[in-house]
Design a protein around this motif. Structure first.
Motif, short mmCIF file in Angstrom:
data_model
loop_
_atom_site.label_atom_id
_atom_site.label_comp_id
_atom_site.label_asym_id
_atom_site.label_seq_id
_atom_site.Cartn_x
_atom_site.Cartn_y
_atom_site.Cartn_z
N ILE A 125 5.45 -7.06 -5.71
CA ILE A 125 4.80 -7.88 -5.07
C ILE A 125 4.95 -7.56 -3.68
O ILE A 125 3.45 -6.69 -2.90
CB ILE A 125 4.75 -8.79 -5.53
N ILE A 126 5.67 -7.49 -2.72
CA ILE A 126 5.59 -6.54 -1.53
C ILE A 126 4.65 -4.99 -1.63
O ILE A 126 4.24 -4.83 -0.51
CB ILE A 126 7.03 -6.99 -1.29
N LYS A 127 5.35 -4.47 -2.41
CA LYS A 127 5.08 -2.85 -2.80
C LYS A 127 3.70 -2.90 -2.66
O LYS A 127 2.44 -2.18 -1.52
CB LYS A 127 5.95 -2.08 -3.06
N GLY A 128 2.61 -3.78 -3.43
CA GLY A 128 1.62 -3.95 -3.89
C GLY A 128 0.76 -4.25 -2.56
O GLY A 128 -0.04 -3.66 -2.29
N LEU A 129 1.57 -5.54 -1.58
CA LEU A 129 1.04 -5.84 -0.86
C LEU A 129 0.62 -4.46 0.77
O LEU A 129 0.03 -4.52 0.90
CB LEU A 129 1.34 -6.69 -0.15
N CYS A 130 1.60 -4.08 0.66
CA CYS A 130 1.54 -3.09 1.49
C CYS A 130 0.92 -1.49 0.81
O CYS A 130 -0.25 -1.77 2.21
CB CYS A 130 2.99 -1.90 1.36
N LYS A 131 0.70 -1.71 -0.07
CA LYS A 131 -0.53 -1.04 -0.68
C LYS A 131 -1.93 -1.06 -0.15
O LYS A 131 -3.01 -0.32 -0.06
CB LYS A 131 -0.32 -0.33 -2.01
N ALA A 132 -1.89 -2.57 -0.95
CA ALA A 132 -3.15 -3.23 0.07
C ALA A 132 -3.83 -2.91 0.94
O ALA A 132 -5.20 -3.23 1.51
CB ALA A 132 -3.38 -4.61 -0.96
N LEU A 133 -3.27 -3.36 1.92
CA LEU A 133 -3.67 -3.32 3.23
C LEU A 133 -3.99 -2.00 3.35
O LEU A 133 -4.59 -1.50 4.41
CB LEU A 133 -2.38 -3.78 4.39
N VAL A 134 -2.92 -1.02 3.71
CA VAL A 134 -3.63 0.59 3.83
C VAL A 134 -4.45 1.06 3.28
O VAL A 134 -5.58 0.40 4.35
CB VAL A 134 -2.44 1.69 3.18
N ARG A 135 -5.47 1.34 2.12
CA ARG A 135 -5.91 0.62 1.36
C ARG A 135 -7.31 0.05 2.08
O ARG A 135 -8.60 0.58 2.48
CB ARG A 135 -5.90 0.04 0.16
N ASN A 136 -7.11 -1.28 2.44
CA ASN A 136 -8.24 -1.95 3.36
C ASN A 136 -8.43 -1.36 4.89
O ASN A 136 -9.64 -1.37 4.78
CB ASN A 136 -7.27 -3.21 3.44
N TYR A 137 -7.45 -0.96 5.16
CA TYR A 137 -7.14 -0.07 6.67
C TYR A 137 -7.91 1.08 6.34
O TYR A 137 -9.55 1.10 7.53
CB TYR A 137 -5.84 0.20 6.94
N LEU A 138 -8.08 1.87 5.42
CA LEU A 138 -8.50 3.26 5.40
C LEU A 138 -9.99 3.20 5.06
O LEU A 138 -10.76 3.39 5.53
CB LEU A 138 -7.86 3.86 4.57
N ASN A 139 -10.27 1.61 4.16
CA ASN A 139 -11.46 1.86 3.92
C ASN A 139 -12.70 1.34 4.81
O ASN A 139 -13.51 1.32 4.49
CB ASN A 139 -11.58 0.83 2.60
#
Lengths: 343, 355
Positions: free
Chosen positions: A206-220
């Motif tokens: 879940i933490i890994k998923g969260l990290c990826k989600a935040l990075v995606r959000n940042y990039l988008n």
């Protein structure tokens, strides 16, 4: 007194160099950096400021007085401030220059990585992207209405799932499966995380998923519409989180550089700017004695027009009861927060 | 003493809220209404109270400028309970095949829900259906004036409005010019003040750029940093003659929105001939403005091609000063450093001591 949470001190006992101090007072933390004439970072601290920039700056100066050599004050030839409280702190300590954090971060990053093209900066309350070319800032963007993916949100989630924020990165690295978390908005991210927990996924995933989600959000959101070129430098408090760094590398397909002093890059850059600005002239720095001044914050409602601003002022403690903040008085150090600029 | 009062009828009192199209058409309206013997009152500069009232009465979907219109309108009614009319023109289309935002079109209808609103004075500009002179005649009727008087008033107003625009093209700022209109002074340029080293083009709707409250006195912030700026009102008329084709290779679309078209026309100029006249472009947008956000993307792409720095600032009622200042200062600093060629990295290569 709060001890700084991160300290770096390689200042030798007999300072014979000219030194420059940079202070970055952000929403969550206060960073100090001292450099020499050759832009070498000799001293750096990171302290949570609990929302009171003045007290925190004073404490930091006091700490410097304690741990640094006696002639440190004389050696400081220039002072720069940056961060959201830059003007307040500039007035407080008599800094030579107050520059926005975007420029300070860009300067800091390019001092270490001269050919940097993209700086990813995620702090406590805001996130920015800075694009550079040949050592010059060409474009930048800040998060506008949404603070999703900044340090505060990660802090909050760390507390909620009872994983110390320092270990977030290691947890993410241990993840065995992919979990997709909605990162568009923290409200959705949180409810998504809860439902994934209830579906039985491990904390690590879940933490890994969260990290990826935040990075995606940042990039988008923050980097939307911008073409990002390597080399990438990642800095700001969140750069401590190796989970986020890895997620960036996966998404971007390039190595992301995190410098060892990632957490003071703004202060570092502002020290360089101070050096550049002072350029041999005499600094207006009030000295470390500012830390001993007993200052109090006051405020009053200005009723002179319909805007009804709450004007804040900084006053010597012993005069606090005497002044209302409206009069012209030596005890009043600075006044701010009026729309018309009258105070 | 009674006799003259009876013969000379009391002038009709018309209120104009200082919001939205005020920043675009006020000189025209003022002349038009005054030529029709009306007395004009306008609401004060926007302040916190006005915004609060506007936000309370506006519904969520509205952008902040329309909410300010509500606030200004209610303030006007409160300050002047003796108003005969409130002037709420309906601008549908000023030029053929080009329209204003639907929130503007519906204003005269929508504001009727606000409490204590006096009679509404109509002035509908819709050139697709009828010429503006017809609208003027209709306006005259509502004020009890004949056709000839109304047509003459329209002519005078247009003449005055042309003078006003000529004054802006000489380089006057809209706020300066509006002040002169308000206090009925001739259009003379103030003495040139010291020049800054950077020049920006400031884009955006008049109600975003010239309402100093909503944009936290943005123009002053630029001035404080030694930056000169121009707005599209200062540009020569010739720029606005040819329509902009948005995608020349595709369906050859033209702008549907009037004001956005003007912005795009101005941008076209700076993409070509005017490239070296400015150092950067700032676009002030109110949150949730559809047309603006559309063209902001188009402008951003164009700017990349010619290498002009572009900053988009989105404002709403919660806009904080710190965030705005950080963006603007960084933008100015970025351009200034670029001009001076100031770098850190390459000049002095570093040797980093390790801790």
């Amino acid at each position: 007194m709060n001890e700084p949470e991160f300290i770096k001190n390689i200042l030798s006992d007999d300072v014979d160099d000219k030194l420059y101090l940079g202070i970055d007072v952000g929403s969550v933390s206060t960073k100090c950096a001292i450099i020499n004439e050759r832009n070498e970072l000799l001293y750096a601290t990171w302290t949570r400021n609990d929302g009171s920039p003045i007290v925190s700056t004073q404490e930091n100066l006091k700490y410097m007085e304690e741990v640094l050599p006696d002639n440190i004050e004389k050696s400081i030839c220039g002072v720069g401030t940056t961060g959201s409280a830059r003007y307040l702190i500039k007035a407080l300590i008599g800094a030579d220059i107050a520059k926005p954090e975007i420029i300070a971060h860009a300067i800091g990053a390019s001092a270490y990585t001269p050919d940097v093209r993209t700086i990813l900066e995620i702090g406590g309350q805001d996130s920015k992207v800075i694009l550079m070319k040949n050592g010059i800032v060409t474009d930048f963007n800040m998060n506008s209405v949404c603070a999703a993916g900044t340090g505060s949100f990660l802090d909050h989630q760390a507390v909620r799932i009872k994983v110390p924020i320092e270990e977030f990165g290691d947890y993410a690295l241990r993840a065995e499966e992919e979990v997709s978390i909605a990162g568009r908005c923290t409200v959705f991210a949180e409810s998504d995380m809860i439902s994934k927990q209830q579906e039985g996924y491990s904390k690590e995933s879940i933490i890994k998923g969260l990290c990826k989600a935040l990075v995606r959000n940042y990039l988008n959101n923050v980097c939307k519409g911008k073409k990002l070129y390597p080399p990438f430098v990642f800095q700001g408090g969140v750069a401590a989180n190796s989970g986020i760094k890895n997620a960036f590398e996966e998404e971007l397909g390039y190595e992301v550089i995190v410098h060892e002093n990632y957490y003071v890059m703004g202060a570092f850059g502002s020290a360089i700017l101070a050096k550049e600005h002072v350029n041999g002239h005499i600094s207006s720095f009030h000295g470390l004695k500012v830390s001993e001044m007993n200052l109090a914050l006051g405020s009053f409602g200005c009723l002179d027009c319909a805007n009804r601003c709450t004007v804040k002022y900084l006053v010597r403690q012993e005069d606090k009861s005497r002044v209302t903040g409206r009069e012209k008085d030596d005890a009043i150090f600075a006044r701010w927060n009026s729309r018309c600029g009258k105070w | 003493m009674e006799a003259p009062q009876q013969t000379e009828k009391k002038r009709i009192k018309v209120g104009i809220p200082r919001a939205l199209h005020f920043y675009r058409y006020f000189p025209f309206w003022k002349k038009l209404l005054e030529e029709l013997d009306a007395e004009i009152v306008i609401s004060p500069l926007t302040n916190k109270k006005i915004v609060e009232v506007g936000v309370t009465h506006g519904f969520g979907e509205l952008c902040i400028p329309v909410k300010i219109y509500y606030g200004q309108l209610l303030r006007l009614v409160k300050d002047h309970p003796d108003l005969d009319f409130i002037f709420v023109p309906r601008y549908v289309s000023e030029v053929k095949d080009s329209y204003f935002c639907p929130k503007f079109l519906s204003l005269p209808d929508v504001i009727k829900i606000l409490p204590g609103i006096p009679k509404i004075l109509n002035f509908e500009v819709n050139v697709k259906e009828f010429p503006i002179s017809t609208a003027a005649v209709e306006l005259g009727k509502q004020l009890g004036k004949g056709q000839n008087k109304a047509l003459n008033a329209y002519k005078e107003a247009q003449k005055y409005f042309d003078e006003y625009h000529a004054f802006l093209r000489e380089g006057a700022s809209v706020n300066q010019a509006l002040r002169l209109v308000q206090i009925i002074r001739p259009f003379t340029l103030p003495k040139k003040k010291s020049e800054g080293d950077i020049r920006f083009l400031l884009l955006g709707h008049g109600y975003n750029i010239f309402d100093t409250f909503i944009n936290l006195d943005f123009q002053k912030k630029l001035k404080d940093q030694g930056v000169n700026h121009i707005t599209i009102e200062n540009l020569p008329e010739s720029i606005f003659k040819t329509p902009v084709i948005v995608n020349p290779r595709g369906a050859k679309l033209q702008n549907y929105w009037r004001h956005e078209e003007e912005i795009m026309q101005a941008i076209r100029y700076f993409l070509t001939k005017g490239r070296d006249e400015i150092d950067g472009v700032i676009f002030l947008i109110s949150f949730a403005c559809g047309p603006d956000s559309l063209i902001a993307e188009l402008i951003m792409r164009d700017m990349k091609v010619v290498g002009l720095p572009f900053l988009e600032i989105i404002m709403d009622e919660h806009s904080g000063e710190a965030g705005l200042l950080t963006r603007v200062e960084s933008f100015v600093e970025m351009i200034r450093r670029k001009k001076k060629g100031l770098t850190v990295g390459r000049r002095n290569k570093l040797t980093i001591k390790s801790a």
